[in-house]
Design an enzyme around this catalytic site. Structure first.
Site, PDB file in Angstrom:
ATOM      1  N   TYR A 110       0.888  -1.154   0.000  1.00  0.00           N
ATOM      2  CA  TYR A 110       0.000   0.000   0.000  1.00  0.00           C
ATOM      3  C   TYR A 110       0.920   1.196   0.000  1.00  0.00           C
ATOM      4  CZ  TYR A 110      -4.932   1.239   0.696  1.00  0.00           C
ATOM      5  OH  TYR A 110      -6.222   1.662   0.536  1.00  0.00           O
ATOM      6  N   TRP A 112       1.742   4.181   0.922  1.00  0.00           N
ATOM      7  CA  TRP A 112       1.849   5.362   1.780  1.00  0.00           C
ATOM      8  C   TRP A 112       3.200   5.499   2.480  1.00  0.00           C
ATOM      9  CZ3 TRP A 112      -1.442   9.277   1.653  1.00  0.00           C
ATOM     10  CH2 TRP A 112      -2.747   9.060   1.195  1.00  0.00           C
TER      11      TRP A 112
END
Length: 760
Positions: A110, A112
């Site tokens: 993911y 981030w």
């Protein structure tokens, strides 16, 4: 940009950093009118606190080999040498690929972890897996999975998510903003890839000063700034669809809806309007019907519907409103209401999905590509919905349905995770623990000893963004930031590229993965390739890489003229049809109706969530994004820690609910649901609807402190309470926003938080 300090960027703002004896000193970008307090969290990343300082393995996996293991998450870790560990992991990759093929590998990530374009963990891991024949990947996001699936079916694209009507248009033309889920300032502080100027709050103030009015539809009064003087509709959590359908019914019975707009620009309006009259279930969707469901008086619902057609109205639905069971319904109902008002495609009117959910929504979006690390084509092309990872690990080979397709969960044996923390994003963490224990091998790249690291077999010690060079850029921002290395890697930490290069070389794919470049050479190559390619073709004269580094940033051209979503479609729907089967906005979708889903029929309806308050769990929980950190990042940072109450994550409750339980402000309390329990620090607040408690996500999962307290988590990870079930068979999206709970006093001395300690 200031010429002192090292330029860098984060998802919550660009900054300059100065190394100090105690870590780093961070100063916000001088052009930022409202810098985020989250910048105060950055300094802790430069310290050894909670850091993974060298590679580690779980003892059971190292000594006994791969396989499902109940010790995962409880076992001790052994420090090992890099080469020895890379050899072992490469051998495990070879075994799994040789025996089971790429469908047995999950490349989970993911993006981030960093705002940089090269050190984007998801891109790094996907390129690596594509060099080896592919791997199973996730699709969609925890944040707005519902919109990603539903919007293309209803309006032909993800434009309401990606590029809705610009804030400048709302600021200049909107008379009434109806904000379902609010426009929370805390969420607008963050934008994927970086944000140089935080402008949302200023835009809203400007609209209010011009005379725009705001209506907040949320159980939390502070989901919209007090200075906007909003009319607060303290709705029962999860009842937004009922409110919207009742407003549609008012316009229908008043005859004040725009029949011409429905006829020319929509399909299926007859079916939808008939459903408001009760054609589906014999129940008219009147304000009186909606009152007991929403907790909003019928007269207020009727008045709001009539206000909506008196001027230019923008309906915005936060991502959180759809992150619930049957979350498709409020989003689709908002589109239907906007269509009945008839202002879709007009400046400042219509609807949007996600205004202020991040700082980028409604800002400029360049039409040219940004520097991007190429990933190659995926030779496998097998995806599972991102929120269904526990299902896949626990139920390999079982069928499921999504977006009209019949799929089967692959048998995932090797899970490779970089740049993300599923023990933050996912729900029902005890179930996720069982899922992780079902895998044969779990490999993670982690800078910190999060619970994801503690539930892995292999923990590659990863650098933080402060220890790397990169190019920071976001499609919604107007700067490229020359992200300099602020300090040398702590301990033996390596970046994802170096780790994956080492694995790729051992697996015979090193030359293809690296193309003979170091990380620094790749950063320069990506910038120069962008400068002489997409930028030049767009008429942008960017400086050579050396000059870019010396300047610290490059300013992109001014934002394009005002963006109004669906303006061309409104001007000529035959020439500019939507990419739906009808070419129109589909208030009733024959396609979705044909799927036969009872949890998502062919037009927006009211579907009551199965989990309702009862005697055992009488309170409704709202588990929203935190104000003091991005997701779970840097939870041990200064801003995040300053927000704790009694050393735990705050839980807010109305004064009458607290008094009924004999609870006091600042007290350590226990929250329990049907799935688990956690400690929290109580905040008594009249900003929370009675019967509701609010607790933010992102506190690190601490089962050790929880065991000492007789609960699942001793620190306050709210996702031990939430339910791991898809929104519907259409999108299979995350439903982590709501749950039902009970809150009581914690008896005794609260245990010490252990999650920031080094593991055994």
């Amino acid at each position: 940009m200031s010429t002192t300090g090292i330029p860098h960027s984060s998802h919550w703002g660009a900054f300059r950093a100065d190394p100090t004896a105690d870590g780093v000193r961070v100063r916000a970008h001088p052009d930022d009118p409202a810098p985020s307090a989250l910048l105060r969290n950055v300094a802790v990343a430069a310290t050894p606190t909670a850091r993974v300082l060298r590679p580690h393995v779980r003892r059971g996996w190292w000594e006994d080999g791969p396989g499902p293991d109940e010790r995962r998450g409880r076992d001790e870790f052994l420090p090992v040498e890099w080469d020895e560990l890379l050899d072992r992991v490469a051998g495990e990759y070879a075994r799994v690929l040789g025996e089971h093929g790429p469908r047995a590998v999950y490349a989970g990530s993911y993006g981030w972890a960093s705002a940089g374009r090269f050190h984007h963990s998801q891109s790094q891991l996907h390129r690596f897996s594509h060099c080896l024949g592919g791997a199973v990947r996730s699709t969609w996001t925890y944040s707005h999975n519902v919109g990603e699936v539903l919007m293309p079916r209803v309006v032909g694209s993800q434009e309401p998510l990606i590029s809705p009507t610009a804030w400048t248009s709302v600021e200049a033309a909107t008379d009434l903003v109806i904000a379902l889920g609010g426009l929370p300032a805390k969420n607008s502080e963050v934008a994927s890839g970086g944000i140089t100027r935080h402008e949302v709050a200023g835009r809203l103030r400007s609209a209010r000063a011009r005379g725009a009015e705001f209506v907040l539809v949320s159980p939390l009064r502070d989901d919209l700034a007090a200075e906007l003087d909003a009319d607060w509709f303290a709705v029962v959590p999860g009842s937004d669809a009922a409110l919207l359908l009742a407003m549609c019914h008012v316009l229908l019975t008043d005859g004040s809806f725009d029949a011409g707009f429905l006829e020319r620009f929509t399909a299926g309006s007859e079916e939808f309007l008939a459903s408001l009259r009760g054609a589906d279930d014999g129940v008219e969707k009147t304000p009186e019907w909606a009152e007991p469901l929403t907790g909003i008086a019928a007269g207020r619902i009727r008045d709001l519907a009539r206000r909506a057609v008196r001027g230019r109205t923008m309906i915005t639905v936060s991502w959180s409103v759809a992150r619930t069971r049957f979350g498709e319904q409020p989003l689709w109902a908002a589109v239907a209401l906007a269509a009945m008002i008839g202002q879709i495609g007009l400046p400042g009117g219509g609807f949007g999905h996600g205004y202020a959910s991040t700082g980028g929504v409604g800002k400029r979006a360049g039409t040219y590509p940004l520097p991007t690390f190429p990933q190659f084509a995926d030779p496998l092309r097998v995806r599972i919905p991102v929120a269904r990872i526990a299902d896949a690990l626990l139920h390999p080979g079982e069928p499921y349905e999504v977006d009209g397709r019949h799929e089967t969960y692959p048998h995932l044996r090797l899970v490779h995770w970089a740049g993300g923390n599923p023990f933050h994003h996912h729900q029902d963490l005890q179930r996720l623990q069982r899922a992780f224990r079902a895998a044969e091998t779990i490999v993670v790249h982690e800078p910190f000893w999060t619970s994801t690291a503690r539930h892995a077999d292999v923990v590659f010690a990863a650098t933080t963004t402060l220890e790397r060079e990169d190019v920071g850029a976001a499609r919604y921002d107007d700067r490229l930031i020359a992200m300099g290395r602020v300090h040398e890697p702590l301990g033996e930490a390596r970046d994802d590229y170096e780790v994956l290069s080492g694995l790729a070389h051992r697996l015979g794919a090193g030359e293809r993965f690296t193309e003979g470049r170091t990380a620094g050479e790749w950063v320069e190559h990506l910038y120069e390739e962008w400068r002489t390619g997409p930028a030049a073709r767009a008429g942008i004269t960017a400086p050579p890489h050396a000059e870019f580094l010396a300047a610290g940033e490059f300013r992109l051209p001014p934002e394009p003229r005002e963006k109004v979503m669906f303006a061309s479609f409104r001007a000529d729907p035959d020439r500019f049809p939507l990419r739906t089967p009808s070419g129109r906005i589909e208030l009733h979708s024959e396609t979705i109706a044909g799927f036969g889903y009872d949890d998502c029929p062919g037009h927006p309806v009211w579907l009551a969530p199965e989990e309702q308050p009862d005697e055992e769990f009488p309170l409704r929980l709202v588990a929203n994004n935190p104000a003091t950190r991005l997701h779970s990042q840097l939870d041990h940072g200064a801003t995040s820690q300053a927000g704790k109450v009694a050393g735990r994550e705050p839980v807010r409750m109305h004064a009458r609910d607290a008094a009924a339980r004999g609870l006091a402000d600042g007290q350590v309390v226990v929250l329990r649901s049907r799935r688990g329990s956690c400690l929290g620090g109580l905040v008594v607040s009249d900003a929370v609807r009675e019967g509701v408690v609010q607790m933010s996500t992102g506190s690190w999962f601490d089962p050790v402190a929880g065991a000492a307290a007789g609960v699942t988590c001793g620190y306050g990870n709210v996702n031990v309470l939430t339910r791991d079930v898809g929104s519907s068979r259409l999108s299979q999206a995350c439903t982590g926003q709501h749950a039902t709970v009970q809150v009581s006093a914690f008896e005794g001395v609260p245990p010490r938080v252990t999650i920031f300690d080094q593991p055994a």
